[in-house]
Structure formats: structure tokens, C-alpha cells
Design a protein around this motif. Structure first.
Motif, short mmCIF file in Angstrom:
data_model
loop_
_atom_site.label_atom_id
_atom_site.label_comp_id
_atom_site.label_asym_id
_atom_site.label_seq_id
_atom_site.Cartn_x
_atom_site.Cartn_y
_atom_site.Cartn_z
N ALA A 1 125.91 69.57 70.51
CA ALA A 1 126.12 70.07 69.15
C ALA A 1 124.80 70.51 68.52
N ARG A 2 123.74 69.75 68.75
CA ARG A 2 122.44 70.10 68.18
C ARG A 2 121.88 71.37 68.81
N VAL A 3 122.01 71.50 70.13
CA VAL A 3 121.53 72.71 70.81
C VAL A 3 122.27 73.94 70.28
N ALA A 4 123.59 73.80 70.07
CA ALA A 4 124.37 74.92 69.52
C ALA A 4 123.90 75.26 68.11
N GLU A 5 123.59 74.25 67.31
CA GLU A 5 123.10 74.48 65.95
C GLU A 5 121.76 75.22 65.97
N ILE A 6 120.88 74.84 66.89
CA ILE A 6 119.58 75.50 67.01
C ILE A 6 119.77 76.96 67.43
N GLU A 7 120.69 77.20 68.37
CA GLU A 7 120.92 78.56 68.85
C GLU A 7 121.51 79.45 67.76
N ARG A 8 122.21 78.85 66.80
CA ARG A 8 122.76 79.62 65.67
C ARG A 8 121.72 79.89 64.59
N CYS B 1 108.96 83.22 66.24
CA CYS B 1 108.57 84.25 67.20
C CYS B 1 109.24 84.03 68.56
N LEU B 2 109.43 82.78 68.93
CA LEU B 2 110.09 82.50 70.20
C LEU B 2 111.56 82.90 70.16
N GLY B 3 112.21 82.62 69.03
CA GLY B 3 113.62 82.97 68.89
C GLY B 3 114.54 81.78 69.14
N SER B 4 115.71 81.83 68.53
CA SER B 4 116.66 80.71 68.59
C SER B 4 117.12 80.42 70.01
N ARG B 5 117.33 81.46 70.79
CA ARG B 5 117.83 81.26 72.15
C ARG B 5 116.82 80.53 73.02
N GLY B 6 115.56 80.97 72.96
CA GLY B 6 114.52 80.31 73.74
C GLY B 6 114.28 78.89 73.29
N LEU B 7 114.29 78.66 71.97
CA LEU B 7 114.09 77.33 71.42
C LEU B 7 115.21 76.39 71.87
N GLY C 1 119.80 77.30 63.09
CA GLY C 1 119.64 76.17 62.19
C GLY C 1 118.36 75.39 62.39
N TRP C 2 117.50 75.83 63.29
CA TRP C 2 116.29 75.09 63.61
C TRP C 2 115.33 74.99 62.43
N SER C 3 115.26 76.02 61.58
CA SER C 3 114.30 76.02 60.48
C SER C 3 114.57 74.89 59.49
N LYS C 4 115.81 74.73 59.10
CA LYS C 4 116.16 73.65 58.16
C LYS C 4 115.93 72.28 58.79
N LEU C 5 116.20 72.17 60.09
CA LEU C 5 115.98 70.90 60.78
C LEU C 5 114.50 70.53 60.79
N LEU C 6 113.65 71.50 61.11
CA LEU C 6 112.21 71.25 61.10
C LEU C 6 111.73 70.80 59.72
N GLU C 7 112.16 71.53 58.71
CA GLU C 7 111.72 71.23 57.35
C GLU C 7 112.21 69.86 56.89
N ALA C 8 113.45 69.54 57.20
CA ALA C 8 114.02 68.26 56.74
C ALA C 8 113.32 67.07 57.39
#
Length: 496
Positions: A373-380, A420-426, A382-389
Motif C-alpha cells: 500500500a505504501r509503495v502504491a502511495e509513493i508511485e501515485r 528529480c528521480l520521479g515517483s516510479r523510480g522512488l 504521495g511521497w512529498s507529504k510523507l517526507l514532510e510529515a
């Protein structure tokens, strides 16, 4: 102060009556009062400390530094289930861990005699009896090369067992036997280990050593069969799988094998390479290469590569020499609540920086739904909000966590790299680290490069000096990055 003490001890020893009693009296007078713990009380205290922390890496000082706010540990739910079923289980586990520590110390001090004795004891506990270590070679005819090893369907139910530690100790015996050119004995020990359910993450290395040692004995046909058998083992992953595949392709040519394996194209894949020359300031074998940089200062190969890619004619990249460090930080921040989720048996005391199973094959299996679920969220995205939180919550406390260095990278820098890396690579990096943290945390490219103009872009670069070669783990990472659309390459620096 030290000089006065040294002169005082020397003067005391120069007096008449230089016996043990005279020395003891003189030293006691110079040192003053001191306290000696009762040996039995000290043993009991050490035992209690081990039972609490489950190893010797931490001590009771953890309570003090935490109480005074010098260290802050993550907040998580402690497991209420007993770690050991019986007292005897605990005693045996502690004794095995003590032997493992002795082995590390013996290898560090190059005490091969003691190391071999410890390996022999653990191997015997697993049912394998090593003969005289003074023998330097073993006739190839004695090698048992059965390929019918039955794969364990699942790993041992717990990491904190005596047998788990003995398997780790015996594992170190493989290289000791190979250095003594006792390849047949190494093969027999490997077969014993492959028949065990403990430490399945090492199975890839065992299969590779099995095949390599067979080639040392001149048994290429059997080596091929073992490599093919190893590839059928589901526990063989990352660089170990790639190494076995390369062996199958190399040895499996006609007339041995007429069918081309399905992975032949993957094995033949080569990463893009960039090559340039630089003037070395040292060329000694066994030392890290140093070159004259583009600014005429001495730099390492990685520093020189950073200067090369920062040039305008090479794209004006911003970069850091990371070797996975930045990805460890990003992984921790993005997966914080997954890492410290309440999984039975993961947390036994409040001073852990990671769950006990993070570097085992249990981590992903116990959290599969959360990780996916988390990997799917990152690919969509959602990584920015997760990092900030996570940063906002944990940075003020500088909370300790495996792989996380709060002072090495800032939030803005991490955001830029991720963007710069992108959601898919992350998402691909996080997925691999969550599925097999022990293997994938190594072998990452040396450099992380990024730029925002004319558009966000990132590139990952493995740097190699004149005498360096690409390792299988590094090749496996480069393959994964290319598969998910992340630009990557190998930068080779050569001497004129």
C-alpha cells in the motif's frame, strides 16, 4: 598527569623488593581507592543486560542517555510475547552469541587456530565434523555433489535461536576451508547449511560458493547442474541470482546445453559507460586511487566524477557521493510507520532503532499489505507529504533510526532528489529495500546526480577507478534502475 603517574610507577618499581606484593602495594598507593565488583554479581548483571537487550551491542547506559534527552528512540509498541520458551533456550542462545563474538575477535586478530576451533564446534552442533585443519588440500574424489538438496519451504520461526547463530558461525568456515584449498570439505559444509532452515538470506551465497568450489575441483559439468539447481531456489535473489545465471550461460554452451536460457539477454546486458582520463597522484595497489581534479586539487575517484558531471559540457549536474546513504534516509522517512508498526516479536525493548526482523526474510512477509500500500502511495506521488510529515514529527527530537542521519541531508535536498528521480523510480527503490533490505542496501550506485533545469532529471552513477570492476550487486541495481526508467551509467576513470 600521565607523565607524573608514569614516573611514579617507575620509581616504585625501582625500589628494593620488586616482587609482586611490592608492586601491588606501590600501584595501589599511586592509584588510590577503587572498587572491584564481585565476579558472580558482575556475571549476573551481564546476564540480565543480555536478556533485556538480546545482544551485547547496548548496555545500561541507554537508560541514562535517554533519561537526560541525549538520545531519543522511536515510539513503538513493545511485544508482550516471551522471547524464549525456556530458560535453557536463553542460556544456549547466549552461549552461542558469546562464541560468535569470540569468532569475530579471532578473525580480526588473525587468530586462525581459534577461529577454526570455533567453526568446528558450531559445525559439529549442526552434524558436520571437520577433520584436521592442518590438511591443505582434499582429493576431488571425496567431494559429495548431490544436487537433490531439499529447499526449506519457510525459514526458521525465530531469529533468536541457538541454531541460527551456529549456522552463522559455520558459514564463516566456508571461506576458511577455501583459503586452505579444502574445496571438497567446503562443499560438504555448504550442503549441510543448505539443508538447514535458518538464515535463508545466505542461500544465494552458498549456492554460488558450491558451484565455484566444484570448478576448483575440475567438475564443470556438476558446477553447471548446481548453478541450475540454485536458480530454482526461491531464496536466491539480487546479485547472487545474477551470478548463478552468468555461470549457467558461461558453462551451458553446446554440447552441454543446446537450449539458450530465458535469462541470457539479461545476463548479456551491459550498462552505459562513460570513460575519461585523469592524472593519478598515487597508483599503488591496495590503496584508494587519488587524482588531480579539474580544480588542480587532489580528489578521490568519486570526487573527480562529481567535478566531471558538474561541468557545463556534461550537463551541469548537482550531486552527492552517497553509496546508498541518501536512499537509506529516504527509505526511513517514507516507511517510518511501516518500519515501526506493531508486529509481534519485532520490538522487545524501548531502545531499538529498527525491528529485529528488518534484515531478515520475515520483514516483508509480516507487513506485505502495509508495504504494498505504501509503495502504491509513493508511485501515485504521495511521497512529498510523507517526507514532510515524518520530518516535521521526528526531526525536532532527532529520533534515532537505522539508515537515518538527520544532519547529512536537509529536507529541501531530499525533496529535490526525490522530485528529480520521479515517483516510479522512488517507489522501485522503496519496494526493493522493503522486500529484501539486507541484500539491496548494498551495491547502490556511488553518485546521485540531479538538476531542475531545463526540467527535473536525475541520474545514478557507479564510479570505477583504473583497477576496479563492476560487482554483481551493483550490476543488479543498475538493471533495476534501467527497468523503471531511471537514467544510470558507469563512469570509468583511467590513467593516461
Amino acid at each position: 598527569w600521565r607523565g607524573r603517574k608514569k614516573r611514579g610507577v617507575a620509581a616504585a618499581l625501582s625500589r628494593e623488593g620488586e616482587g609482586d606484593e611490592q608492586i601491588a602495594v606501590a600501584v595501589a598507593q599511586l592509584i588510590g581507592e577503587c572498587v572491584s565488583l564481585n565476579a558472580e554479581a558482575d556475571r549476573v548483571l551481564q546476564c540480565l543486560q543480555f536478556a533485556y537487550f538480546l545482544d551485547d551491542s547496548q548496555g545500561l547506559e541507554r537508560f541514562l542517555v535517554t533519561h537526560h534527552g541525549l538520545c531519543n528512540y522511536p515510539r513503538y509498541e513493545l511485544s508482550s510475547s516471551p522471547v524464549f520458551a525456556t530458560r535453557d533456550d536463553f542460556v544456549r542462545y547466549q552461549a552461542a552469541c558469546a562464541k560468535e563474538q569470540e569468532l569475530h575477535q579471532a578473525l580480526e586478530s588473525n587468530d586462525l587456530e581459534k577461529a577454526r576451533a570455533l567453526v568446528s564446534t558450531s559445525a559439529q552442533a549442526l552434524g558436520f565434523y571437520l577433520e584436521d585443519w592442518s590438511r591443505t588440500s582434499t582429493p576431488s574424489s571425496t567431494a559429495s555433489t548431490s544436487t537433490s538438496t531439499e529447499f526449506p519451504k519457510k525459514p526458521s520461526p525465530g531469529l533468536l535461536t541457538e541454531s541460527w547463530v551456529h549456522v552463522g558461525i559455520a558459514h564463516r568456515g566456508i571461506s576458511l576451508l577455501e583459503k586452505a584449498r579444502r574445496y571438497a570439505d567446503a562443499i560438504e559444509l555448504i550442503q549441510v547449511l543448505l539443508g538447514r532452515p535458518e538464515q535463508p538470506s545466505r542461500r544465494g551465497e552458498w549456492w554460488n560458493r558450491f558451484a565455484i568450489d566444484l570448478e576448483h575441483l575440475g567438475k564443470s559439468e556438476t558446477s553447471l547442474e548446481i548453478a541450475e539447481t540454485g536458480l530454482a531456489d526461491g531464496w536466491v535473489r539480487t546479485g547472487h541470482r545474477l551470478s548463478l545465471q552468468r555461470r549457467v550461460v558461461r558453462l551451458g554452451k553446446p554440447p552441454r546445453r543446446w537450449k539458450t536460457p530465458s535469462f541470457a539477454a539479461r545476463v548479456a546486458w551491459q550498462p552505459k559507460e562513460v570513460v575519461f582520463e585523469a592524472r593519478p597522484t598515487n597508483s599503488r595497489a591496495g590503496t584508494k586511487s587519488v587524482f588531480v581534479g579539474f580544480d588542480d586539487e587532489d580528489v578521490t575517484v568519486e570526487g573527480l566524477a562529481l567535478q566531471y558531471y558538474a561541468r557545463e559540457d556534461q550537463g551541469s549536474w548537482t550531486g552527492v557521493h552517497s553509496e546508498g546513504g541518501v536512499w537509506g534516509v529516504i527509505f526511513a522517512l517514507l516507511m517510518w510507520d511501516v518500519i515501526f508498526s506493531p508486529v509481534p516479536g519485532a520490538f522487545h525493548h524501548p531502545f531499538q532503532t529498527k525491528p529485529l526482523d528488518l534484515d531478515s526474510d520475515f520483514f516483508y512477509a509480516a507487513r506485505r499489505e502495509m508495504v504494498d500500500a505504501r509503495v502504491a502511495e509513493i508511485e501515485r506521488g504521495g511521497w512529498s507529504k510523507l517526507l514532510e510529515a515524518t520530518w516535521a514529527r521526528e526531526y525536532p527530537r532527532k529520533t534515532l533510526c537505522v539508515g537515518l542521519s538527520w544532519d547529512r541531508y536537509g529536507l529541501d535536498q531530499l525533496q529535490n532528489i526525490s522530485r528529480c528521480l520521479g515517483s516510479r523510480g522512488l517507489a522501485a527503490i522503496v519496494r526493493l529495500l522493503a522486500q529484501d533490505h539486507k541484500h539491496w542496501r548494498g551495491g547502490m550506485p556511488d553518485l546521485v546526480l540531479w538538476r531542475t533545469d531545463p526540467e527535473p532529471a536525475a541520474m545514478l552513477v557507479e564510479v570505477k577507478g583504473p583497477r576496479d570492476s563492476l560487482m554483481e550487486k551493483q550490476r543488479a541495481w543498475l538493471m533495476e534502475f534501467e527497468a523503471c526508467g531511471v537514467r544510470c551509467e558507469v563512469c570509468r576513470i583511467r590513467e593516461p
